[in-house]
Write an enzyme that holds these catalytic residues in place. Structure first.
Site, PDB file in Angstrom:
ATOM      1  N   ARG A 164       0.825  -1.219   0.000  1.00  0.00           N
ATOM      2  CA  ARG A 164       0.000   0.000   0.000  1.00  0.00           C
ATOM      3  C   ARG A 164       0.860   1.272   0.000  1.00  0.00           C
ATOM      4  O   ARG A 164       0.502   2.284   0.602  1.00  0.00           O
ATOM      5  CB  ARG A 164      -0.948   0.037   1.206  1.00  0.00           C
ATOM      6  CG  ARG A 164      -1.974  -1.086   1.254  1.00  0.00           C
ATOM      7  CD  ARG A 164      -2.985  -1.001   0.116  1.00  0.00           C
ATOM      8  NE  ARG A 164      -4.112  -1.890   0.329  1.00  0.00           N
ATOM      9  CZ  ARG A 164      -4.136  -3.180   0.033  1.00  0.00           C
ATOM     10  NH1 ARG A 164      -3.073  -3.760  -0.522  1.00  0.00           N
ATOM     11  NH2 ARG A 164      -5.207  -3.913   0.266  1.00  0.00           N
ATOM     12  N   SER A 238     -10.604  -0.689   3.530  1.00  0.00           N
ATOM     13  CA  SER A 238      -9.820  -0.872   4.760  1.00  0.00           C
ATOM     14  C   SER A 238      -9.325   0.492   5.229  1.00  0.00           C
ATOM     15  O   SER A 238      -8.676   1.207   4.474  1.00  0.00           O
ATOM     16  CB  SER A 238      -8.586  -1.735   4.499  1.00  0.00           C
ATOM     17  OG  SER A 238      -8.955  -2.991   4.020  1.00  0.00           O
ATOM     18  N   GLU A 334      -4.481   3.447   6.277  1.00  0.00           N
ATOM     19  CA  GLU A 334      -4.161   3.242   4.866  1.00  0.00           C
ATOM     20  C   GLU A 334      -4.750   4.402   4.067  1.00  0.00           C
ATOM     21  O   GLU A 334      -4.208   4.842   3.057  1.00  0.00           O
ATOM     22  CB  GLU A 334      -4.796   1.924   4.407  1.00  0.00           C
ATOM     23  CG  GLU A 334      -4.446   1.558   2.992  1.00  0.00           C
ATOM     24  CD  GLU A 334      -5.551   0.786   2.290  1.00  0.00           C
ATOM     25  OE1 GLU A 334      -6.121   1.336   1.333  1.00  0.00           O
ATOM     26  OE2 GLU A 334      -5.800  -0.348   2.704  1.00  0.00           O
TER      27      GLU A 334
HETATM   28  N1  EPU Z   1     -10.786 -10.753  10.308  1.00  0.00           N
HETATM   29  C1  EPU Z   1     -11.432 -10.829  11.521  1.00  0.00           C
HETATM   30  N2  EPU Z   1     -12.338  -9.855  11.843  1.00  0.00           N
HETATM   31  C2  EPU Z   1     -12.645  -8.848  11.003  1.00  0.00           C
HETATM   32  C3  EPU Z   1     -11.982  -8.759   9.770  1.00  0.00           C
HETATM   33  C4  EPU Z   1     -11.040  -9.727   9.442  1.00  0.00           C
HETATM   34  O1  EPU Z   1     -11.213 -11.742  12.304  1.00  0.00           O
HETATM   35  O2  EPU Z   1     -13.496  -8.022  11.359  1.00  0.00           O
HETATM   36  C5  EPU Z   1      -9.836 -11.813   9.941  1.00  0.00           C
HETATM   37  C6  EPU Z   1     -10.417 -12.674   8.813  1.00  0.00           C
HETATM   38  O3  EPU Z   1     -11.194 -13.710   9.311  1.00  0.00           O
HETATM   39  C7  EPU Z   1      -9.160 -13.184   8.136  1.00  0.00           C
HETATM   40  C8  EPU Z   1      -8.182 -12.050   8.313  1.00  0.00           C
HETATM   41  O4  EPU Z   1      -8.690 -11.235   9.380  1.00  0.00           O
HETATM   42  O5  EPU Z   1      -8.664 -14.314   8.813  1.00  0.00           O
HETATM   43  C9  EPU Z   1      -7.982 -11.230   7.066  1.00  0.00           C
HETATM   44  O6  EPU Z   1      -9.240 -10.693   6.674  1.00  0.00           O
HETATM   45  P1  EPU Z   1      -9.611 -10.402   5.119  1.00  0.00           P
HETATM   46  O7  EPU Z   1      -9.312 -11.591   4.277  1.00  0.00           O
HETATM   47  O8  EPU Z   1     -10.977  -9.829   5.087  1.00  0.00           O
HETATM   48  O9  EPU Z   1      -8.561  -9.347   4.656  1.00  0.00           O
HETATM   49  P2  EPU Z   1      -7.914  -8.079   5.365  1.00  0.00           P
HETATM   50  O10 EPU Z   1      -6.519  -8.399   5.686  1.00  0.00           O
HETATM   51  O11 EPU Z   1      -8.788  -7.576   6.445  1.00  0.00           O
HETATM   52  C10 EPU Z   1      -6.935  -7.118   3.131  1.00  0.00           C
HETATM   53  C11 EPU Z   1      -6.935  -5.820   2.397  1.00  0.00           C
HETATM   54  C12 EPU Z   1      -8.248  -5.617   1.656  1.00  0.00           C
HETATM   55  C13 EPU Z   1      -8.416  -6.780   0.696  1.00  0.00           C
HETATM   56  C14 EPU Z   1      -8.434  -8.077   1.501  1.00  0.00           C
HETATM   57  C15 EPU Z   1      -8.515  -9.307   0.632  1.00  0.00           C
HETATM   58  C16 EPU Z   1      -5.480  -4.360   3.661  1.00  0.00           C
HETATM   59  C17 EPU Z   1      -5.400  -3.202   4.577  1.00  0.00           C
HETATM   60  N3  EPU Z   1      -6.708  -4.736   3.315  1.00  0.00           N
HETATM   61  O12 EPU Z   1      -7.952  -7.019   4.144  1.00  0.00           O
HETATM   62  O13 EPU Z   1      -8.116  -4.437   0.898  1.00  0.00           O
HETATM   63  O14 EPU Z   1      -9.637  -6.661  -0.021  1.00  0.00           O
HETATM   64  O15 EPU Z   1      -7.186  -8.179   2.238  1.00  0.00           O
HETATM   65  O16 EPU Z   1      -7.304  -9.531   0.004  1.00  0.00           O
HETATM   66  O17 EPU Z   1      -4.455  -4.895   3.257  1.00  0.00           O
HETATM   67  C18 EPU Z   1      -8.482  -2.094   0.976  1.00  0.00           C
HETATM   68  O18 EPU Z   1      -7.268  -1.960   0.898  1.00  0.00           O
HETATM   69  O19 EPU Z   1      -9.266  -1.104   1.052  1.00  0.00           O
HETATM   70  C19 EPU Z   1      -9.056  -3.432   1.018  1.00  0.00           C
HETATM   71  C20 EPU Z   1     -10.364  -3.646   1.176  1.00  0.00           C
END
Ligand code: EPU
Length: 338
Positions: A164, A238, A334
């Site tokens: 990012r 995010s 972010e």
């Molecule tokens: N999780 C929780 N609780 C929550 C949210 C997430 O326990 O409320 C856990 C999920 O169960 C999972 C882990 O956290 O085990 C990761 O969650 P998720 O796959 O939803 O991805 P993320 O790391 O929260 C990142 C990106 C997103 C992107 C997703 C999918 C960042 C800051 N965010 O989110 O990007 O869509 O991966 O690849 O890196 C964005 O940048 O705006 C964005 C939406």
């Protein structure tokens, strides 16, 4: 090219925050951008370059010039047996570009389906999802240097992409307006379905050898099930980045919280899920005035109505503090705070 005064920015930011721009101008061609740079002394002026407005939090009126980039066009500019190079103008919606590629069986951006925002903003923070980032398909971009009005080319290395991050968010912040981005897509796809729920979604549909379109459809359905649509509920995706911590710190937390999600990144470092940390602190689905952390994804802060940027920022600070207190980890935005 008309310059508006005191223009409301509410329709131009996906958080749906009301704030006014002292000056506002829409640019439709690279020449208009050059004229703007050469006619006005933009170097000394506070500037905000807007694409889809999907990664900003406006914390008050903007006392400067907002430049809304509307440059349009998607074209194949080169191809060989294995690859095709698509040049996308900065004002194209990111997802329209993805659909253009998916419909023609050009692989490489299918995991990035349905990300809000415009093509020109994508390199700013090296957008990513489901194991892909734009740096993986990025070939080059053209940008106009604000000081001189000159068109400058940046290759992948020049952009200094990180998680990012890019030079445009750091040392070159506020110095260039991105005009177009060229991507190198593959005609012989090497699909990545290992990340998140993609494989599970395909399995449920009985798909074992997915096409590019089927991977894109799976990503779309996962995103729609978790992430609020900014047209219905103001948000900027995010809000925080996932923090990287040392492997030692990760192991020590993991012994206390075995379910903590973490992915090794650079040697010795593990990226952990900020959404999980925030949820553990009790914020998931919590409503604070006009704001809150989304019920399906705690990393997404939302505007339930007439929230101000300051209210969202207060919520973000309270979340940062509680994550710091419970886990000793600093999480950082972010989203660009303006
Ligand atoms: N999780 C929780 N609780 C929550 C949210 C997430 O326990 O409320 C856990 C999920 O169960 C999972 C882990 O956290 O085990 C990761 O969650 P998720 O796959 O939803 O991805 P993320 O790391 O929260 C990142 C990106 C997103 C992107 C997703 C999918 C960042 C800051 N965010 O989110 O990007 O869509 O991966 O690849 O890196 C964005 O940048 O705006 C964005 C939406």
């Amino acid at each position: 090219m008309h310059i508006f005064q005191n223009k409301s920015l509410k329709p131009y930011n996906t958080f749906g925050i009301e704030a006014k721009a002292e000056q506002f101008v829409e640019v439709n061609t690279p020449e208009e951008v050059q004229v703007l740079c050469q006619t006005f002394n933009l170097v000394d002026r506070k500037l905000l370059v807007l694409g889809g407005g999907s990664n900003i939090l406006l914390t008050g009126d903007f006392s400067g010039m907002v430049i809304k980039v509307n440059l349009k066009g998607l074209d194949v500019i080169r191809e060989d047996e294995n690859h095709v190079w698509v040049k996308a103008m900065a004002g194209e919606k990111w997802h329209d570009f993805v659909v253009y590629c998916v419909n023609r069986n050009y692989a490489g951006v299918e995991n990035l389906s349905l990300i809000p925002g415009c093509v020109g903003a994508a390199p700013m923070q090296n957008i990513g999802a489901y194991g892909s980032e734009i740096k993986d398909t990025f070939e080059e971009l053209f940008a106009i240097e604000i000081e001189s009005g000159k068109l400058v080319k940046f290759n992948n290395k020049d952009c200094g992409f990180g998680y990012r991050e890019s030079v445009f968010k750091n040392e070159l912040k506020g110095k260039y307006i991105i005009i177009s981005v060229t991507f190198k897509l593959s005609k012989k796809p090497n699909l990545n379905t290992t990340y998140g729920a993609i494989q599970e979604t395909l399995n449920k549909k009985g798909i074992s050898q997915p096409s590019i379109k089927e991977v894109s459809d799976a990503v779309i359905s996962i995103r729609q099930s978790k992430l609020p649509d900014p047209k219905e509920l103001g948000n900027s995706g995010s809000f925080f980045k996932n923090p990287e911590i040392s492997n030692e710190k990760f192991q020590s937390l993991k012994s206390q919280y075995p379910e903590l999600p973490g992915y090794p990144t650079s040697p010795g470092q593990t990226k952990i899920a900020a959404g999980w940390l925030i949820e553990q602190c009790g914020w998931k689905g919590k409503v604070v005035g006009n704001t809150g952390a989304h019920k399906n994804q705690a990393l997404v802060l939302v505007n339930y109505g007439e929230a101000t940027g300051a209210e969202i920022l207060n919520l973000a600070k309270a979340i940062q503090d509680s994550v710091k207190e419970k886990f000793g980890i600093q999480i950082n935005p972010e989203v660009n705070i303006i």
